[in-house]
Design a protein around this motif. Structure first.
Motif, PDB file in Angstrom:
ATOM      1  N   GLU A 372       0.792  -1.222   0.000  1.00  0.00           N
ATOM      2  CA  GLU A 372       0.000   0.000   0.000  1.00  0.00           C
ATOM      3  C   GLU A 372       0.830   1.282   0.000  1.00  0.00           C
ATOM      4  N   ARG A 373       2.082   1.206   0.457  1.00  0.00           N
ATOM      5  CA  ARG A 373       2.846   2.440   0.640  1.00  0.00           C
ATOM      6  C   ARG A 373       3.198   3.126  -0.683  1.00  0.00           C
ATOM      7  N   LYS A 374       3.122   2.384  -1.788  1.00  0.00           N
ATOM      8  CA  LYS A 374       3.435   2.975  -3.089  1.00  0.00           C
ATOM      9  C   LYS A 374       2.416   4.032  -3.490  1.00  0.00           C
ATOM     10  N   SER A 375       1.304   4.083  -2.783  1.00  0.00           N
ATOM     11  CA  SER A 375       0.250   5.044  -3.098  1.00  0.00           C
ATOM     12  C   SER A 375       0.617   6.467  -2.712  1.00  0.00           C
ATOM     13  N   GLY A 376       1.697   6.641  -1.936  1.00  0.00           N
ATOM     14  CA  GLY A 376       2.067   7.972  -1.465  1.00  0.00           C
ATOM     15  C   GLY A 376       1.429   8.339  -0.147  1.00  0.00           C
ATOM     16  N   VAL A 377       0.801   7.350   0.499  1.00  0.00           N
ATOM     17  CA  VAL A 377       0.189   7.557   1.812  1.00  0.00           C
ATOM     18  C   VAL A 377       1.144   7.039   2.879  1.00  0.00           C
ATOM     19  N   TYR A 378       1.476   7.871   3.862  1.00  0.00           N
ATOM     20  CA  TYR A 378       2.386   7.490   4.937  1.00  0.00           C
ATOM     21  C   TYR A 378       1.590   6.925   6.124  1.00  0.00           C
ATOM     22  N   LEU A 379       2.288   6.174   6.956  1.00  0.00           N
ATOM     23  CA  LEU A 379       1.637   5.542   8.107  1.00  0.00           C
ATOM     24  C   LEU A 379       2.370   5.900   9.390  1.00  0.00           C
ATOM     25  N   THR A 380       1.703   6.659  10.250  1.00  0.00           N
ATOM     26  CA  THR A 380       2.217   6.953  11.594  1.00  0.00           C
ATOM     27  C   THR A 380       1.528   6.023  12.579  1.00  0.00           C
ATOM     28  N   VAL A 381       2.305   5.423  13.486  1.00  0.00           N
ATOM     29  CA  VAL A 381       1.760   4.464  14.444  1.00  0.00           C
ATOM     30  C   VAL A 381       1.935   5.004  15.858  1.00  0.00           C
ATOM     31  N   LEU A 382       0.828   5.160  16.571  1.00  0.00           N
ATOM     32  CA  LEU A 382       0.861   5.597  17.963  1.00  0.00           C
ATOM     33  C   LEU A 382       0.438   4.430  18.840  1.00  0.00           C
ATOM     34  N   GLY A 383       1.337   3.982  19.697  1.00  0.00           N
ATOM     35  CA  GLY A 383       1.069   2.839  20.566  1.00  0.00           C
ATOM     36  C   GLY A 383       0.537   3.273  21.917  1.00  0.00           C
ATOM     37  N   TYR A 384      -0.410   2.500  22.439  1.00  0.00           N
ATOM     38  CA  TYR A 384      -1.030   2.785  23.737  1.00  0.00           C
ATOM     39  C   TYR A 384      -1.129   1.490  24.538  1.00  0.00           C
ATOM     40  N   ASP A 461      23.479  -1.444  -0.842  1.00  0.00           N
ATOM     41  CA  ASP A 461      22.149  -0.828  -0.768  1.00  0.00           C
ATOM     42  C   ASP A 461      22.213   0.694  -0.760  1.00  0.00           C
ATOM     43  N   PHE A 462      23.369   1.232  -0.391  1.00  0.00           N
ATOM     44  CA  PHE A 462      23.497   2.682  -0.296  1.00  0.00           C
ATOM     45  C   PHE A 462      23.238   3.352  -1.643  1.00  0.00           C
ATOM     46  N   ASN A 463      23.720   2.739  -2.728  1.00  0.00           N
ATOM     47  CA  ASN A 463      23.551   3.316  -4.058  1.00  0.00           C
ATOM     48  C   ASN A 463      22.359   2.731  -4.808  1.00  0.00           C
ATOM     49  N   ASN A 464      21.563   1.923  -4.137  1.00  0.00           N
ATOM     50  CA  ASN A 464      20.407   1.289  -4.769  1.00  0.00           C
ATOM     51  C   ASN A 464      19.147   2.076  -4.422  1.00  0.00           C
ATOM     52  N   ASP A 465      18.653   2.849  -5.365  1.00  0.00           N
ATOM     53  CA  ASP A 465      17.489   3.697  -5.101  1.00  0.00           C
ATOM     54  C   ASP A 465      16.208   2.905  -4.933  1.00  0.00           C
ATOM     55  N   ALA A 466      16.231   1.628  -5.251  1.00  0.00           N
ATOM     56  CA  ALA A 466      15.043   0.796  -5.051  1.00  0.00           C
ATOM     57  C   ALA A 466      14.930   0.309  -3.611  1.00  0.00           C
ATOM     58  N   LYS A 467      15.999   0.489  -2.826  1.00  0.00           N
ATOM     59  CA  LYS A 467      16.015   0.033  -1.439  1.00  0.00           C
ATOM     60  C   LYS A 467      15.384   1.079  -0.535  1.00  0.00           C
ATOM     61  N   THR A 533      14.681   9.434  -7.569  1.00  0.00           N
ATOM     62  CA  THR A 533      16.136   9.401  -7.721  1.00  0.00           C
ATOM     63  C   THR A 533      16.783  10.129  -6.542  1.00  0.00           C
ATOM     64  N   SER A 534      17.807   9.507  -5.958  1.00  0.00           N
ATOM     65  CA  SER A 534      18.427  10.071  -4.757  1.00  0.00           C
ATOM     66  C   SER A 534      19.524  11.079  -5.087  1.00  0.00           C
ATOM     67  N   LYS A 535      19.857  11.876  -4.082  1.00  0.00           N
ATOM     68  CA  LYS A 535      20.980  12.808  -4.147  1.00  0.00           C
ATOM     69  C   LYS A 535      21.980  12.420  -3.064  1.00  0.00           C
ATOM     70  N   LYS A 536      23.252  12.706  -3.291  1.00  0.00           N
ATOM     71  CA  LYS A 536      24.290  12.305  -2.336  1.00  0.00           C
ATOM     72  C   LYS A 536      25.011  13.526  -1.769  1.00  0.00           C
ATOM     73  N   LEU A 537      25.233  13.497  -0.451  1.00  0.00           N
ATOM     74  CA  LEU A 537      26.050  14.482   0.243  1.00  0.00           C
ATOM     75  C   LEU A 537      27.223  13.751   0.883  1.00  0.00           C
TER      76      LEU A 537
END
Length: 612
Positions: A372-384, A461-467, A533-537
């Protein structure tokens, strides 16, 4: 007579700055995070770490004081000083069912039973008892993922260290909950990086086009002075709340029977109202709940209609089993239905994590959220909740849902997460943020990353933008520590391996170095929220060894040392709670809200505790 009445009326309607302290009526202890509301208005404040508050009100108006597990108090304003003592609420036990020679207590509205202790005279023939005294036994069903602590690595064998950032801080507030009830937390409940990252630090702000900037500092390792301690700090760009993009939020609320009680659903409702109070007209909120099945309790509603949203929250009650997977799917459906192309689209899940219907395993939930995350919707989880908290599942959901995880143990923490840190909690400025550190073998013989065990990546994995990797919210800071063994220092942490029979050993002494005086180089990769696509510093670091550490460095290293003590780490060296306290006191320079002083009080309370 008329003049006297007018004068009295004017005095009675005079606006005052009312100040006071809210304490427990039984023991006099201060109540932190108590809600103080001017009756009939949306004017609200909260008590600070000393139980004190300040609010504008007129003489004759009424202030409402409310806090979870305490009886609500209403007081008329008569002067500028108003102290209040709250009395604890008396909660009645649910139905007690007698079974043979014992009994079981129906868990609130779940249909399940849990054992209790019953003392009193039992009759074999009538299966009855007289004058019973019932004590509820809270079965501990909490779940934590096993943590295999990072060990030292030889630079000759592994010159690179790669990991994803982690902005969660749930482990800290969960730890605090244990300490405050007089227990040491389970070792696997302690994620040292989350303890360190609970606090904000004064890192340089990004000034250019990049939304993130990082800095490096080093000093003597406080638990092993022969070693060096290197701190890497990240700072995301700050965005004023009024300039944040519009939010499309879905409150996904667990209303199953396991959520019944003052520190569960009641606290969820109070927490979300804090967030609702800060919604702007352009924001929208929908509410999805799940118990035996999932349902929509409130269609997407603009932030201008706060009363409608509050009423929908107030109507929630706990009952039934827990179809969490079904609830997650419905929440994503609602978020996508009301998707804002240039906005913050996010689900806020509130639960104890006890999923028991449909998709319920950590692995099944991981696959569900990843899809589901590919939809651009983020998930915040609050535990109680306490005694039933499923930390492992929440870690999985937050990591795979491109979101963050917080544990809410009281209203003070809810205010910190949902009000004070609203932007960093809910608005992402950089996604898939990865760090890779290269150590110079001419100066470093071994190193270990402190924490981040669940965030380790392969070097490639550092240079793998699919990761996938962690995301960074507006204004957020992230801290990582490396313990470094310099060349020439005796290393007792890395064992020796026998010489190989079929090939020549590659010895560290044969490694050809460049002669650089840099201790290490840190590389960072990130993506803009709407890019793939990632950028590197990149930033090299020379260790001057002046050891004039900043107050932030000293405090953060104290927290790291505390985490290793709680974890009973084999690498804790000569760490002690006294050293933690002494070191933390040297770093109280950035403590406007009192979180650092609270940490010192927690460490002091920890000294006398034993693990159960």
């Amino acid at each position: 007579m008329m003049l006297v009445l007018v004068a009295l009326g004017t005095a009675w309607g005079q606006t005052l700055t009312v100040k006071g302290q809210v304490t427990d009526g039984a023991d006099g202890s201060e109540i932190i995070g108590c809600t103080v509301q001017l009756k009939g208005t949306q004017q609200v404040t909260f008590t600070d770490q000393y139980g004190k508050y300040s609010i504008e009100a007129k003489k004759g108006e009424t202030l409402i004081f409310s806090y979870i597990a305490y009886k609500k108090e209403e007081r008329v304003v008569r002067s500028e000083k108003l102290d209040v003592k709250l009395q604890q609420e008396d909660y009645e036990l649910a139905e007690c069912v007698v079974v043979g020679y014992g009994s079981s207590r129906k868990a609130a509205r779940t249909g399940s039973t849990r054992p209790i202790k019953v003392t009193g005279a039992l009759s074999k023939s009538k299966i009855a008892f007289t004058a019973p005294v019932i004590t509820y036994e809270h079965a501990n069903a909490e779940e934590y993922g096993s943590i295999n602590e990072n060990a030292f690595k030889q630079v000759g064998d592994a010159p690179l260290s790669t990991f994803s950032i982690d902005v969660d801080a749930a482990s800290y507030s969960n730890m605090r909950r244990f300490i405050n009830k007089g227990e040491l937390p389970p070792t696997d409940a302690i994620r040292t990086e989350e303890l360190v990252n609970y606090f904000s630090y004064d890192y340089p702000k990004p000034m250019g086009n990049d939304p993130v900037k990082f800095s490096i500092e080093a000093g003597a390792c406080p638990w092993n002075t022969a070693h060096r301690l290197v701190r890497i700090g990240l700072k995301a760009k700050e965005i004023p709340s009024e300039n944040l993009p519009a939010s499309n939020l879905v409150f996904l609320i667990d209303v199953s029977g396991s959520m019944w009680g003052p520190n569960r659903l009641d606290l969820v409702k109070s927490s979300l109202k804090l967030l609702v109070n800060n919604l702007r007209d352009k924001d929208k909120v929908a509410i999805v709940t799940y118990a035996g099945r999932a349902g929509v309790n409130l269609e997407s509603t603009p932030g201008s209609d706060k009363q409608k949203i509050r009423e929908a929250i107030d109507e929630l009650t706990a009952s039934g089993s827990t179809a969490g997977g079904e609830g997650i799917l419905l929440a994503y459906k609602m978020a996508k239905k009301n998707f804002m192309a240039d906005g913050n689209n996010r689900i806020i899940l509130c639960s104890d994590g006890d999923f028991n219907v449909g998709v319920s395993s950590a692995e099944g939930l991981e696959k569900l959220v990843e899809a589901e995350r590919k939809s651009g919707v983020y998930l915040t989880v609050l535990g109680y909740g306490m005694g039933n908290y499923k930390d492992k599942k929440f870690q999985t959901l937050a990591e795979k849902g491109n979101g963050n995880h917080a544990y809410i143990d009281n209203m003070q923490e809810a205010n910190r997460v949902l009000v004070n840190e609203f932007g960093s909690t809910l608005h992402t400025v950089a996604k898939d943020v990865k760090l890779q550190v290269e150590f110079n073998p001419s100066l470093v013989q071994a190193y270990r990353l402190i924490g981040y065990e669940s965030r380790l990546l392969k070097d490639e994995d550092f240079n793998n933008d699919a990761k996938d990797a962690g995301d960074l919210g507006a204004g957020h800071t992230v801290t990582a520590f490396y313990e470094v063994v310099p060349v020439g220092v005796k290393n007792t942490y890395v064992g020796k391996v026998d010489d190989l029979k079929y090939q020549k050993n590659k010895k560290p002494s044969t490694v050809q170095t460049t002669g650089s005086n840099e201790l290490l180089t840190v590389k960072l990769r990130y993506k803009d929220p709407d890019k793939s696509t990632s950028k590197k510093l990149e930033l090299p670091f020379i260790d001057s060894k002046w050891d004039k550490e900043s107050g932030d460095f000293l405090f953060a290293s104290a927290v790291a040392m505390y985490g290793q003590l709680l974890r009973e780490s084999e690498f804790k060296g000569d760490a002690t709670y006294e050293k933690v306290i002494d070191l933390a006191k040297q770093g109280l320079n950035n403590d406007d809200k009192g979180y650092r002083r609270e940490f010192i009080r927690l460490v002091e309370a920890t000294k006398g505790l034993e693990r159960k």
